[in-house]
Design a protein around this motif. Structure first.
Motif, PDB file in Angstrom:
ATOM      1  N   GLY A  86       0.807  -1.210   0.000  1.00 55.78           N
ATOM      2  CA  GLY A  86       0.000   0.000   0.000  1.00 55.78           C
ATOM      3  C   GLY A  86       0.842   1.262   0.000  1.00 55.78           C
ATOM      4  O   GLY A  86       0.530   2.235  -0.695  1.00 55.78           O
ATOM      5  N   ALA A  87       1.933   1.254   0.774  1.00 57.97           N
ATOM      6  CA  ALA A  87       2.800   2.429   0.842  1.00 57.97           C
ATOM      7  C   ALA A  87       3.482   2.692  -0.498  1.00 57.97           C
ATOM      8  O   ALA A  87       3.533   3.837  -0.966  1.00 57.97           O
ATOM      9  CB  ALA A  87       3.840   2.239   1.942  1.00 57.97           C
ATOM     10  N   LEU A  88       4.015   1.646  -1.128  1.00 61.44           N
ATOM     11  CA  LEU A  88       4.657   1.823  -2.434  1.00 61.44           C
ATOM     12  C   LEU A  88       3.660   2.298  -3.477  1.00 61.44           C
ATOM     13  O   LEU A  88       3.956   3.175  -4.299  1.00 61.44           O
ATOM     14  CB  LEU A  88       5.287   0.502  -2.875  1.00 61.44           C
ATOM     15  CG  LEU A  88       6.637   0.151  -2.256  1.00 61.44           C
ATOM     16  CD1 LEU A  88       7.012  -1.287  -2.602  1.00 61.44           C
ATOM     17  CD2 LEU A  88       7.721   1.108  -2.748  1.00 61.44           C
ATOM     18  N   PHE A  89       2.474   1.720  -3.458  1.00 62.38           N
ATOM     19  CA  PHE A  89       1.439   2.129  -4.402  1.00 62.38           C
ATOM     20  C   PHE A  89       1.062   3.590  -4.165  1.00 62.38           C
ATOM     21  O   PHE A  89       0.857   4.364  -5.113  1.00 62.38           O
ATOM     22  CB  PHE A  89       0.211   1.227  -4.249  1.00 62.38           C
ATOM     23  CG  PHE A  89      -0.702   1.217  -5.431  1.00 62.38           C
ATOM     24  CD1 PHE A  89      -0.572   0.249  -6.412  1.00 62.38           C
ATOM     25  CD2 PHE A  89      -1.710   2.154  -5.570  1.00 62.38           C
ATOM     26  CE1 PHE A  89      -1.426   0.216  -7.517  1.00 62.38           C
ATOM     27  CE2 PHE A  89      -2.556   2.147  -6.660  1.00 62.38           C
ATOM     28  CZ  PHE A  89      -2.414   1.168  -7.633  1.00 62.38           C
ATOM     29  N   GLY A  90       0.967   3.969  -2.888  1.00 62.29           N
ATOM     30  CA  GLY A  90       0.637   5.343  -2.558  1.00 62.29           C
ATOM     31  C   GLY A  90       1.700   6.323  -3.034  1.00 62.29           C
ATOM     32  O   GLY A  90       1.369   7.432  -3.492  1.00 62.29           O
ATOM     33  N   VAL A  91       2.961   5.931  -2.941  1.00 65.07           N
ATOM     34  CA  VAL A  91       4.037   6.788  -3.463  1.00 65.07           C
ATOM     35  C   VAL A  91       3.874   6.969  -4.969  1.00 65.07           C
ATOM     36  O   VAL A  91       4.041   8.072  -5.509  1.00 65.07           O
ATOM     37  CB  VAL A  91       5.419   6.191  -3.128  1.00 65.07           C
ATOM     38  CG1 VAL A  91       6.530   6.954  -3.855  1.00 65.07           C
ATOM     39  CG2 VAL A  91       5.667   6.239  -1.622  1.00 65.07           C
ATOM     40  N   GLY A  92       3.537   5.873  -5.661  1.00 64.26           N
ATOM     41  CA  GLY A  92       3.295   5.979  -7.100  1.00 64.26           C
ATOM     42  C   GLY A  92       2.139   6.922  -7.410  1.00 64.26           C
ATOM     43  O   GLY A  92       2.224   7.743  -8.327  1.00 64.26           O
ATOM     44  N   LEU A  93       1.065   6.817  -6.633  1.00 65.10           N
ATOM     45  CA  LEU A  93      -0.069   7.724  -6.814  1.00 65.10           C
ATOM     46  C   LEU A  93       0.340   9.174  -6.583  1.00 65.10           C
ATOM     47  O   LEU A  93      -0.074  10.084  -7.310  1.00 65.10           O
ATOM     48  CB  LEU A  93      -1.199   7.358  -5.851  1.00 65.10           C
ATOM     49  CG  LEU A  93      -1.971   6.059  -6.122  1.00 65.10           C
ATOM     50  CD1 LEU A  93      -2.906   5.750  -4.957  1.00 65.10           C
ATOM     51  CD2 LEU A  93      -2.766   6.154  -7.413  1.00 65.10           C
TER      52      LEU A  93
END
Length: 421
Positions: free
Chosen positions: A132-139
């Motif tokens: 979730g954190a990595l995906f959030g950084v991408g977002l």
């Protein structure tokens, strides 16, 4: 007399070698998650994340078989691709065919399927909060301050989703209901003062479910899961009317209050007034039940049908919105289910229904067992909202993360100790 010696056994990789390869694998998984959140368009909707996943297809494809849900979703994606080509070819005899729109509809499905498959594989290597954190950084990296709507409300049209995913991912890491409650209160408050009505409603609903989970004992019975579905439905209705009353009392400012009053006067309900595209979708479904195909440009007759459906809700469609947005570069119905039906016909409609049942059932089961984090609940509820009220293109990233994290997880494989995980 001669004696033969047994052939030497093949040498196994050293522990150091195996650990080094595992670190590379974890890094590759993390890169794919980051790119999935970034949603970087390379060519006509083909994203960098989908290209990376396609290059390593044999690495993650087996992870799809870990759940009947994901197997069904992938089979429906294949059916949608076939239906897209068939419908676009069939409709080309009476309407204009757009190569650009066709490839965009194809690549959107590929990005959806490949993104889900990649994260399902990555869940064997990384914790859910880390994904979730990595995906959030991408977002967050994908936020475009130069977009047309960003200056209107930077939070609502830019930072709301990335920050919410990041904050709830780290709250998940803390493994504390209190941390999740405080995070949800703060996020809901920011959304409320930023005129993000639907965002605030979703966060309030998640907050109540998090509190409710902490007050109940876990269970796995189907009857309890069904009661949870009914409870969430009643809670959603209650949240809707409570938020509407708060808006009309001026809790979110005069501008939001006036806009809400206009929508209520127009159609009688906030949803119909705020989403008149529902009228266009219903009218088009009645006129062309089989759908159109992703490469089909609508005719003037289709445009008039859509306008009549919107007018039936009290909305005045003669303002350029239908011509420039809904039908400007293809068919866009401002809901995932509507777009899936228009682009992929009955197969797309089936995919939308399966996604809806998936989100409802998985949220109910996880909440009933008291194992649903705030992040998972947010993704599930937002996924249900997007299916009805958000364009497929903008909802793609949340659907990818939501399906992948709500699906039953496969067993994790041993991994090296690295700081991130």
């Amino acid at each position: 007399m001669t004696s033969s010696l047994p052939a030497p056994a093949p040498a196994l990789p050293s522990p150091e070698g195996r650990e080094g390869w595992a670190v590379v694998t974890v890094g590759l998984a993390g890169l794919g998650i980051l790119l999935a959140g970034l949603d970087l368009d390379v060519y006509l909707g083909l994203t960098a994340g989908a290209m990376l996943a396609g290059a390593f297809l044999p690495l993650w494809l087996g992870s799809v078989r870990g759940s009947r849900w994901t197997v069904a979703l992938f089979l429906l994606v294949v059916a949608c691709l076939v239906a897209d080509a068939a419908l676009s070819a069939w409709m080309a005899g009476s309407r204009v065919f757009s190569r650009v729109a066709f490839f965009e509809s194809v690549f959107l499905l590929i990005a959806l399927a490949f993104g889900i498959g990649w994260i399902l594989w990555a869940r064997k290597l990384l914790p859910d909060w880390g994904i979730g954190a990595l995906f959030g950084v991408g977002l967050l990296l994908s936020v475009n301050p130069g977009s047309e709507l960003f200056p209107v409300s930077p939070w609502k049209f830019g930072f709301a989703l990335p920050v919410t995913v990041l904050v709830l991912a780290f709250a998940m890491r803390a493994r504390s209901r209190w941390v999740e409650i405080v995070a949800l209160l703060a996020l809901a408050a920011v959304s409320a003062v930023s005129s993000a009505r639907s965002g605030a409603a979703v966060l309030v609903l998640v907050l109540v479910l998090v509190v409710w989970q902490s007050m109940k004992r876990p269970t796995t019975s189907r009857g309890a899961a069904l009661r949870t579905v009914l409870f969430v439905g009643a809670l959603a209705v209650g949240t809707y009317f409570a938020l509407q009353a708060a808006i009309l009392d001026g809790a979110m400012g005069d501008e939001v209050r006036e806009r809400t009053l206009v929508q209520l006067d127009t159609s009688g309900t906030l949803i119909a007034g705020g989403r008149p595209e529902l009228g266009a979708t219903a009218a088009l479904m009645g006129a062309q039940p089989a759908g159109f195909g992703g490469g089909t440009m609508p005719s003037m007759h289709d445009l008039q049908i859509a306008k009549s459906g919107m007018a039936g809700l009290g909305y005045d469609p003669n303002n350029g919105y239908v011509e420039n947005y809904l039908f400007g570069a293809g068919i866009e119905l401002h809901s995932v289910v509507g777009d899936l039906w228009a682009w992929y016909g009955l197969a797309g409609l089936a995919l939308g229904v399966v996604l809806a049942v998936f989100f409802v059932s998985r949220v109910a089961m996880l909440a009933t067992s008291r194992s649903a984090s705030a992040l998972v609940l947010f993704l599930g509820i937002k996924g249900m909202w997007d299916l009805l009220f958000s364009p497929a293109e903008s909802a793609l990233t949340t659907l990818v993360l939501g399906v992948a994290l709500l699906a039953p997880a496969a067993a994790r494989v041993p991994r090296p100790t690295v700081p991130f995980v």
